[in-house]
Design a protein around this motif. Structure first.
Motif, mmCIF file in Angstrom:
data_model
loop_
_atom_site.group_PDB
_atom_site.id
_atom_site.type_symbol
_atom_site.label_atom_id
_atom_site.label_comp_id
_atom_site.label_asym_id
_atom_site.label_seq_id
_atom_site.Cartn_x
_atom_site.Cartn_y
_atom_site.Cartn_z
ATOM 1 N N VAL B 175 -21.915 44.572 -28.436
ATOM 2 C CA VAL B 175 -20.771 44.884 -29.301
ATOM 3 C C VAL B 175 -19.463 44.586 -28.583
ATOM 4 C CG1 VAL B 175 -19.502 46.767 -30.418
ATOM 5 C CG2 VAL B 175 -21.986 46.625 -30.652
ATOM 6 N N ALA B 176 -19.344 45.077 -27.354
ATOM 7 C CA ALA B 176 -18.087 44.939 -26.619
ATOM 8 C C ALA B 176 -17.753 43.464 -26.376
ATOM 9 C CB ALA B 176 -18.166 45.701 -25.295
ATOM 10 N N ASN B 177 -18.766 42.687 -25.980
ATOM 11 C CA ASN B 177 -18.534 41.264 -25.740
ATOM 12 C C ASN B 177 -18.160 40.537 -27.032
ATOM 13 O OD1 ASN B 177 -18.842 40.865 -22.927
ATOM 14 N ND2 ASN B 177 -21.064 41.114 -23.141
ATOM 15 N N THR B 178 -18.841 40.923 -28.110
ATOM 16 C CA THR B 178 -18.600 40.239 -29.383
ATOM 17 C C THR B 178 -17.177 40.478 -29.884
ATOM 18 O OG1 THR B 178 -20.917 40.557 -29.920
ATOM 19 C CG2 THR B 178 -19.467 39.906 -31.726
ATOM 20 N N VAL B 179 -16.784 41.763 -29.915
ATOM 21 C CA VAL B 179 -15.448 42.034 -30.467
ATOM 22 C C VAL B 179 -14.347 41.515 -29.540
ATOM 23 C CG1 VAL B 179 -16.099 44.003 -31.892
ATOM 24 C CG2 VAL B 179 -15.386 44.380 -29.521
ATOM 25 N N ALA B 180 -14.646 41.390 -28.268
ATOM 26 C CA ALA B 180 -13.615 40.928 -27.337
ATOM 27 C C ALA B 180 -13.563 39.403 -27.242
ATOM 28 C CB ALA B 180 -13.853 41.532 -25.949
ATOM 29 N N TRP B 181 -14.540 38.745 -27.849
ATOM 30 C CA TRP B 181 -14.643 37.287 -27.709
ATOM 31 C C TRP B 181 -13.347 36.564 -28.074
ATOM 32 C CZ3 TRP B 181 -18.151 34.457 -25.227
ATOM 33 C CH2 TRP B 181 -18.073 33.062 -25.366
ATOM 34 N N PRO B 182 -12.708 36.913 -29.206
ATOM 35 C CA PRO B 182 -11.483 36.198 -29.586
ATOM 36 C C PRO B 182 -10.414 36.263 -28.503
ATOM 37 C CG PRO B 182 -12.226 37.621 -31.363
ATOM 38 C CD PRO B 182 -13.068 37.931 -30.178
ATOM 39 N N VAL B 183 -10.394 37.332 -27.729
ATOM 40 C CA VAL B 183 -9.390 37.473 -26.677
ATOM 41 C C VAL B 183 -9.887 36.863 -25.369
ATOM 42 C CG1 VAL B 183 -8.042 39.131 -25.324
ATOM 43 C CG2 VAL B 183 -8.601 39.612 -27.731
ATOM 44 N N MET B 184 -11.161 37.173 -25.041
ATOM 45 C CA MET B 184 -11.678 36.858 -23.717
ATOM 46 C C MET B 184 -12.232 35.432 -23.614
ATOM 47 S SD MET B 184 -11.443 39.948 -22.155
ATOM 48 C CE MET B 184 -12.531 39.793 -20.768
ATOM 49 N N HIS B 185 -12.873 35.005 -24.671
ATOM 50 C CA HIS B 185 -13.571 33.718 -24.664
ATOM 51 C C HIS B 185 -14.614 33.637 -23.551
ATOM 52 C CE1 HIS B 185 -10.639 32.551 -27.614
ATOM 53 N NE2 HIS B 185 -9.653 32.809 -26.763
ATOM 54 N N ARG B 186 -15.139 34.765 -23.150
ATOM 55 C CA ARG B 186 -16.231 34.773 -22.160
ATOM 56 C C ARG B 186 -16.929 36.130 -22.243
ATOM 57 N NH1 ARG B 186 -14.358 37.804 -17.656
ATOM 58 N NH2 ARG B 186 -12.120 38.158 -17.774
ATOM 59 N N LEU B 187 -18.115 36.230 -21.616
ATOM 60 C CA LEU B 187 -18.810 37.522 -21.550
ATOM 61 C C LEU B 187 -18.272 38.283 -20.343
ATOM 62 C CD1 LEU B 187 -22.503 36.381 -22.221
ATOM 63 C CD2 LEU B 187 -20.865 37.340 -23.851
ATOM 64 N N PHE B 188 -17.650 39.434 -20.602
ATOM 65 C CA PHE B 188 -17.106 40.171 -19.448
ATOM 66 C C PHE B 188 -17.987 41.348 -19.047
ATOM 67 C CE2 PHE B 188 -15.141 44.138 -21.016
ATOM 68 C CZ PHE B 188 -15.370 43.974 -22.377
ATOM 69 N N LEU B 189 -18.962 41.700 -19.871
ATOM 70 C CA LEU B 189 -19.894 42.772 -19.522
ATOM 71 C C LEU B 189 -21.286 42.172 -19.321
ATOM 72 C CD1 LEU B 189 -19.001 45.747 -21.900
ATOM 73 C CD2 LEU B 189 -18.659 45.621 -19.434
ATOM 74 N N PRO B 190 -22.126 42.694 -18.460
ATOM 75 C CA PRO B 190 -21.838 43.831 -17.583
ATOM 76 C C PRO B 190 -21.030 43.431 -16.343
ATOM 77 C CG PRO B 190 -24.089 43.080 -17.274
ATOM 78 C CD PRO B 190 -23.503 42.225 -18.355
ATOM 79 N N THR B 191 -20.144 44.313 -15.972
ATOM 80 C CA THR B 191 -19.445 44.147 -14.700
ATOM 81 C C THR B 191 -20.332 44.709 -13.593
ATOM 82 O OG1 THR B 191 -18.474 46.309 -14.932
ATOM 83 C CG2 THR B 191 -17.194 44.463 -15.807
#
Ligand SMILES: Nc1ncnc2c1ncn2[C@@H]1O[C@H](COP(=O)(O)OP(=O)(O)O)[C@@H](O)[C@H]1O
Ligand SMILES: [Mg+2]
Lengths: 330, 287
Positions: B175-191
């Protein structure tokens, strides 16, 4: 016979078994033996120590003092080995409400290491036998007390135990269910020499089922033996009923009392209850009455029942000596 | 109607049960307890609801908010943290900072509520619930060593807590990666921090919940009473953790490791004490 009988004549031996709780001594210096294949009634009012005794015999509670052997094993040192040879019907059936009857049995079978197929087949047979086949796949939540007892009885028998402990098997049951469970237990007891310990405060069922009785009071063994043996210790003489068609009046009673060997005469609705020296006195009584023109319909010796014995013990406890009878090991 | 009871050979009275049989018995208890739990809504519902809220709904809402207002600055907040601690975030592009801060860091301690709650609820059901349902005595009359029974009860609570936490984390990361995709354009989790949380701290927290409930269940008569008593011990811990959240979890990995180790030590100590008291005699004396 499925289980391998352990050596020896005795299924259970206890020596000085004692257990104290903060609230007091629950079982006090208990010594008795139970023969293999025998049905022993552990009798006593609530709080007498019956459940505590069973728990110690099955290695669930440890005694403070004394020892026990069940199926030849020490429950303290080899609890699990004892428990594999015993089955217990606890006071409240102790079924998991959220499981079905069959699942409850399957669980016990798995703990006992029975092969799944064998366990399922045997569970089916036992549930059928106790009239629970139709409800076998229902959750226990909706079961009546009687149904629960029957399922728990099936569970206790799943592994064909050598010793069966039944703790108040009919408590909370209506008369019909009680008769039903007592009939089942009666059948079990006579089955290939299984030893049964029946805890109860209902004398009727104990009288129907038990070979010998152990009377517990405040954790102490007050009496132990067959009802006949105990009666012989309690009373000298034989009780008998006279059927005269009507209550014995004072003059009839006086005539009976004059016969040698008659100890006591009490009027009853249809005649009199007597206490006589022995059987031989009864024909003399009948002869005396006939001679006096009294019609005698029947004269019946009445050996004391377990109930008579129990209540006599209770009465003597309330009004102490002549020296209360100490129970002794067989 | 006779069957051969296994291993009743005469003279083998004290022979130990075979290892496999003991293992089977443990599995039987775990399976029975979990089947029973699955059938009681009062236990299952909160166990599903809390993870769904914390691990799916919350990151979804936060992620959407953050993605839709990427200009909101978190620099003030970050600026108040000790230098160095916030570096991994301040070094990111501005529009990524908020979503990484919240879903990457601030939710991590909240996530620990899941293993804690699930292990505590299940342990209360497994230990105190057995007393409450009056099934304990008949259980004690079965041939199973005290130790194995205790172990089975621990597993009953611990494994589902871990399973739900890990599955929950997978959902959360998705969920977190999906909703953040438009901003991040990458998978940021898991850290890396999340990995430590998931693999080291979460199991420690589950074990701690277990340890507390084992202790508390010895006194409680019902599962509810155990939950209340346990809550009185566990809730302050949660608030403490949440209060410390920012300071604690933005710190570097060795500290997270050390905290996990501390929790493990406490949990194992509580469980070991519980194991020593978990004897048939003491259980039966309380039936
Ligand atoms: N676990 C226990 N803790 C404290 N007292 C107990 C416990 N179990 C039994 N007792 C006490 O021991 C006595 C005997 O109890 P019990 O064996 O249950 O009797 P029974 O089964 O004949 O009714 C009672 O006075 C009871 O209150
Ligand atoms: Mg009792």
């Amino acid at each position: 016979m499925a289980w391998q009988p352990s050596a020896g004549e005795l299924a259970i031996e206890t020596r000085g078994l004692t257990r104290t709780f903060p609230s007091g001594r629950a079982v006090d210096d208990l010594t008795f033996d139970v023969r293999r294949g025998e049905v022993l009634a552990l009798l006593g009012p609530n709080g007498a120590g019956k459940t505590t005794t069973i728990r110690m015999l099955n290695g669930v509670l440890a005694p403070d003092a004394g020892t026990a052997r069940v199926a030849g094993l020490d429950p303290v040192a080899a609890g699990d080995e004892v428990r594999r040879r015993t089955g217990v019907l606890t006071e409240n059936a102790g079924l998991d409400e959220r499981l079905t009857a069959r699942e409850n049995l399957a669980f016990a079978a798995r703990i006992r290491g029975l092969p799944t197929g064998v366990a399922a087949e045997r569970a089916g047979v036992l549930l059928e036998r106790f009239g629970m086949a139709a409800d076998a796949d229902r959750q226990v939540t909706g079961f009546s007390t009687g149904q629960r007892k029957r399922v728990a009885l099936a569970r206790a028998l799943l592994h064909d135990p050598e010793v069966l402990f039944l703790d108040e098997p009919t408590s909370g049951l209506d008369p019909a269910a009680t008769r039903d469970v007592v009939a089942h237990i009666g059948a079990l007891a006579s089955e290939h020499g299984r030893t049964v310990i029946l805890c109860t405060h209902f004398l009727g069922e104990a009288g129907k089922l038990a070979d010998r009785m152990a009377v517990l009071h405040h954790g102490r063994l007050e009496a132990f033996g067959t009802p006949e043996d105990l009666a012989a210790d309690l009373w000298s003489g034989l009780a008998a009923d006279l059927d005269l068609g009507t209550t014995a009046g004072p003059d009839v009673r006086a005539r009976i009392e004059r016969v040698a060997g008659v100890h006591e005469v009490h009027p009853t609705v249809d005649g009199a209850a007597l206490l006589v020296r022995d059987r031989e006195v009864l024909p003399e009584v009948v002869a005396a009455l006939v001679q006096a023109g009294v019609r005698v319909y029947a004269s019946t010796p009445r050996p004391p029942t377990l109930e008579d014995v129990y209540f006599e013990l209770e009465a003597r406890r309330a009004a102490p000596p002549p020296a209360p009878h100490e129970g002794a090991a067989a | 109607m006779s069957i051969a009871a296994p291993e009743l050979a005469p003279g083998l009275g004290t022979a130990p049960r075979r290892r496999r049989e003991r293992f089977d018995a443990i599995r039987a208890v775990v399976a029975k307890d979990l089947t029973a739990v699955r059938r009681s809504k009062a236990v299952v519902l909160p166990m599903l609801l809390v993870p769904v809220l914390l691990l799916i709904v919350l990151p979804l809402v936060i992620g959407l908010m953050a993605s839709n207002s990427p200009a909101v600055s978190v620099e003030d907040f970050l600026g108040r943290l000790p230098a160095g601690v916030a570096d991994p975030i301040t070094s990111l592009p501005r529009e990524e900072q908020m979503v990484v801060l919240i879903n990457g860091y601030l939710l991590a301690p909240l996530f620990l509520i899941v293993p804690l709650m699930i292990s505590a609820v299940l342990a209360a059901d497994a230990f105190a619930g057995e007393k409450e349902r009056k099934t304990l005595e008949s259980l004690l009359h079965l041939p199973m060593p005290d130790r194995d029974l205790f172990l089975a009860k621990l597993i009953t609570a611990f494994l589902p807590a871990l399973a739900v936490s890990w599955i929950g984390f997978l959902c959360f990361a998705t969920v977190a990666n999906t909703v953040a995709w438009p901003v991040m354009h990458r998978l940021f989790l898991p850290t890396k921090l999340w990995m430590v949380m998931i693999l080291w701290v979460a199991p420690a927290v589950a074990a701690l919940g277990l340890g507390v409930m084992v202790r508390v269940s010895a006194r409680a008569r019902t599962a509810q009473e155990a939950n209340q008593l346990g809550g009185a011990v566990i809730l302050p811990l949660i608030f403490l953790a949440m209060g410390q959240a920012t300071g604690l979890l933005l710190v570097d990995l060795p500290v997270a490791f050390a905290i996990g180790a501390g929790l493990w030590a406490l949990a194992l100590w509580l469980i070991a004490r519980g194991a020593r008291r978990f004897t048939r005699d003491s259980l039966a004396a309380k039936v």
